[in-house]
Enzyme design. Structure first.
Site, PDB file in Angstrom:
ATOM      1  N   HIS A  13       0.845  -1.185   0.000  1.00  0.00           N
ATOM      2  CA  HIS A  13       0.000   0.000   0.000  1.00  0.00           C
ATOM      3  C   HIS A  13       0.888   1.245   0.000  1.00  0.00           C
ATOM      4  O   HIS A  13       2.059   1.176   0.356  1.00  0.00           O
ATOM      5  CB  HIS A  13      -0.833   0.089   1.288  1.00  0.00           C
ATOM      6  CG  HIS A  13      -1.590  -1.132   1.661  1.00  0.00           C
ATOM      7  ND1 HIS A  13      -2.966  -1.207   1.590  1.00  0.00           N
ATOM      8  CD2 HIS A  13      -1.181  -2.335   2.163  1.00  0.00           C
ATOM      9  CE1 HIS A  13      -3.372  -2.385   2.021  1.00  0.00           C
ATOM     10  NE2 HIS A  13      -2.314  -3.092   2.368  1.00  0.00           N
ATOM     11  N   TYR A  14       0.306   2.406  -0.335  1.00  0.00           N
ATOM     12  CA  TYR A  14       0.898   3.646   0.138  1.00  0.00           C
ATOM     13  C   TYR A  14       0.012   4.196   1.245  1.00  0.00           C
ATOM     14  O   TYR A  14      -1.187   3.867   1.332  1.00  0.00           O
ATOM     15  CB  TYR A  14       1.142   4.662  -0.975  1.00  0.00           C
ATOM     16  CG  TYR A  14      -0.018   5.196  -1.774  1.00  0.00           C
ATOM     17  CD1 TYR A  14      -1.250   5.549  -1.203  1.00  0.00           C
ATOM     18  CD2 TYR A  14       0.126   5.415  -3.145  1.00  0.00           C
ATOM     19  CE1 TYR A  14      -2.280   6.074  -1.946  1.00  0.00           C
ATOM     20  CE2 TYR A  14      -0.912   5.940  -3.906  1.00  0.00           C
ATOM     21  CZ  TYR A  14      -2.111   6.273  -3.296  1.00  0.00           C
ATOM     22  OH  TYR A  14      -3.135   6.796  -4.043  1.00  0.00           O
ATOM     23  N   THR A  15       0.601   5.033   2.104  1.00  0.00           N
ATOM     24  CA  THR A  15      -0.153   5.527   3.252  1.00  0.00           C
ATOM     25  C   THR A  15      -1.244   6.510   2.838  1.00  0.00           C
ATOM     26  O   THR A  15      -2.304   6.565   3.465  1.00  0.00           O
ATOM     27  CB  THR A  15       0.781   6.190   4.276  1.00  0.00           C
ATOM     28  OG1 THR A  15       1.618   7.147   3.599  1.00  0.00           O
ATOM     29  CG2 THR A  15       1.648   5.147   4.970  1.00  0.00           C
ATOM     30  N   GLU A  56       2.666  -0.897   4.508  1.00  0.00           N
ATOM     31  CA  GLU A  56       2.333   0.487   4.137  1.00  0.00           C
ATOM     32  C   GLU A  56       3.632   1.237   3.826  1.00  0.00           C
ATOM     33  O   GLU A  56       4.564   1.254   4.639  1.00  0.00           O
ATOM     34  CB  GLU A  56       1.606   1.194   5.288  1.00  0.00           C
ATOM     35  CG  GLU A  56       0.196   0.671   5.541  1.00  0.00           C
ATOM     36  CD  GLU A  56      -0.839   1.320   4.639  1.00  0.00           C
ATOM     37  OE1 GLU A  56      -0.465   2.185   3.820  1.00  0.00           O
ATOM     38  OE2 GLU A  56      -2.028   0.958   4.766  1.00  0.00           O
ATOM     39  N   HIS A  62      -2.538  -2.996  -3.311  1.00  0.00           N
ATOM     40  CA  HIS A  62      -3.902  -2.852  -2.807  1.00  0.00           C
ATOM     41  C   HIS A  62      -4.883  -2.660  -3.959  1.00  0.00           C
ATOM     42  O   HIS A  62      -6.006  -3.169  -3.936  1.00  0.00           O
ATOM     43  CB  HIS A  62      -3.943  -1.654  -1.844  1.00  0.00           C
ATOM     44  CG  HIS A  62      -5.132  -1.636  -0.949  1.00  0.00           C
ATOM     45  ND1 HIS A  62      -5.438  -0.564  -0.147  1.00  0.00           N
ATOM     46  CD2 HIS A  62      -6.116  -2.553  -0.720  1.00  0.00           C
ATOM     47  CE1 HIS A  62      -6.541  -0.826   0.543  1.00  0.00           C
ATOM     48  NE2 HIS A  62      -6.971  -2.015   0.214  1.00  0.00           N
ATOM     49  N   ASP A  75      -3.484   2.407  -4.861  1.00  0.00           N
ATOM     50  CA  ASP A  75      -2.150   2.278  -4.274  1.00  0.00           C
ATOM     51  C   ASP A  75      -1.565   0.870  -4.426  1.00  0.00           C
ATOM     52  O   ASP A  75      -2.312  -0.094  -4.528  1.00  0.00           O
ATOM     53  CB  ASP A  75      -2.171   2.690  -2.793  1.00  0.00           C
ATOM     54  CG  ASP A  75      -3.147   1.897  -1.935  1.00  0.00           C
ATOM     55  OD1 ASP A  75      -4.311   1.748  -2.344  1.00  0.00           O
ATOM     56  OD2 ASP A  75      -2.757   1.437  -0.851  1.00  0.00           O
TER      57      ASP A  75
END
Length: 253
Positions: free
Chosen positions: A25-27, A90, A132, A142
């Site tokens: 994921h990215y945050t 993340e 994700h 993401d």
């Protein structure tokens, strides 16, 4: 040996079995501190196993043996409880909402080292290292098109395929939203076989378009338009070959 900073989150529950999937994921928040605070907030009911900062520092929030709450509604290769099957990582980045930007080299190096470390403990096939957006094409983007998936595969983690021009040319005209027929049946069937939730069928509907966009975001990041041109489909065919008989490197030319 990797070093971690422990930042425990209370947001987890029991697994039903060992993890065999990795979801990146990215945050998607303005700062790393905001993201970590939310992942540790009991009221938020979200978490991840790890957070990788832009400076390469890795935070450990949830033990790998526990089910973190990072994926939400989604599916990959028939698994509808992605949280139960996966380890969630993340990667700090503001994301598309707050100023999406390239991931620093030190951060990517840390992500690769972390993945190698995780895979030393669990049996996670290359075809089950996903973003994700792959598990939830209708609602997630993401870690996005700037994430270097090819670099990951070259380091032995995940799948990548670069088709030869003749493979692309052999697939003919683009497939687009509104199209119907055999070509769409083959496309949707291939996306489903790779792992996406879209079911086989003959209509290029909105779900198909979103799934193609997710595929492109991961495996054809220079074109994200939901149109299945020859190169997009050639990449899919090659990836299906890799997924069925994974190579040593996960990269096929």
């Amino acid at each position: 040996m990797l070093s971690f900073i422990d930042a425990p989150s209370p947001n987890f529950d029991a697994r039903r079995g060992p993890p065999d999937m990795l979801v990146l994921h990215y945050t998607g928040m303005q700062t790393a501190d905001e993201a970590v605070a939310r992942l540790r907030d009991p009221a938020a009911e979200v978490s991840a196993h790890y957070v990788v900062n832009e400076n390469g520092v890795i935070l450990r929030l949830v033990p790998e043996e526990r089910r973190a709450w990072h994926a939400g509604r989604g599916v990959w290769q028939g698994e509808t409880d992605v949280n139960a099957a996966s380890i969630g990582v993340e990667i700090v980045n503001p994301g598309h909402e707050f100023g999406y930007r390239a991931f620093p080299e030190v951060q990517i190096a840390a992500v690769i080292a972390l993945i190698a470390d995780i895979r030393s403990r669990w049996n996670i096939p290359d075809a089950r290292i996903v973003g994700h957006s792959d598990t939830a094409p209708d609602r997630k983007q993401d870690p996005g098109e700037l994430f270097p998936w090819k670099r990951l595969a070259e380091d032995g983690h995940g799948l990548w395929f670069d088709p030869a021009p003749e493979r692309v040319a052999a697939l003919g005209a683009d497939l687009s939203p509104g199209d119907e027929g055999l070509g769409v049946i083959v496309l949707r069937s291939g996306l489903h076989r790779l792992g996406y939730g879209v079911k086989p069928g003959g209509e290029y509907d909105d779900e198909t378009r979103l799934t193609v966009e997710a595929f492109q975001r991961h495996w054809r990041p220079d074109r994200i338009d939901g149109i299945a041109d020859g190169e997009t489909r050639a990449r899919l065919v090659g990836l299906l070959q890799l997924a069925s008989v994974e190579s040593v490197t996960g990269v096929l030319d």
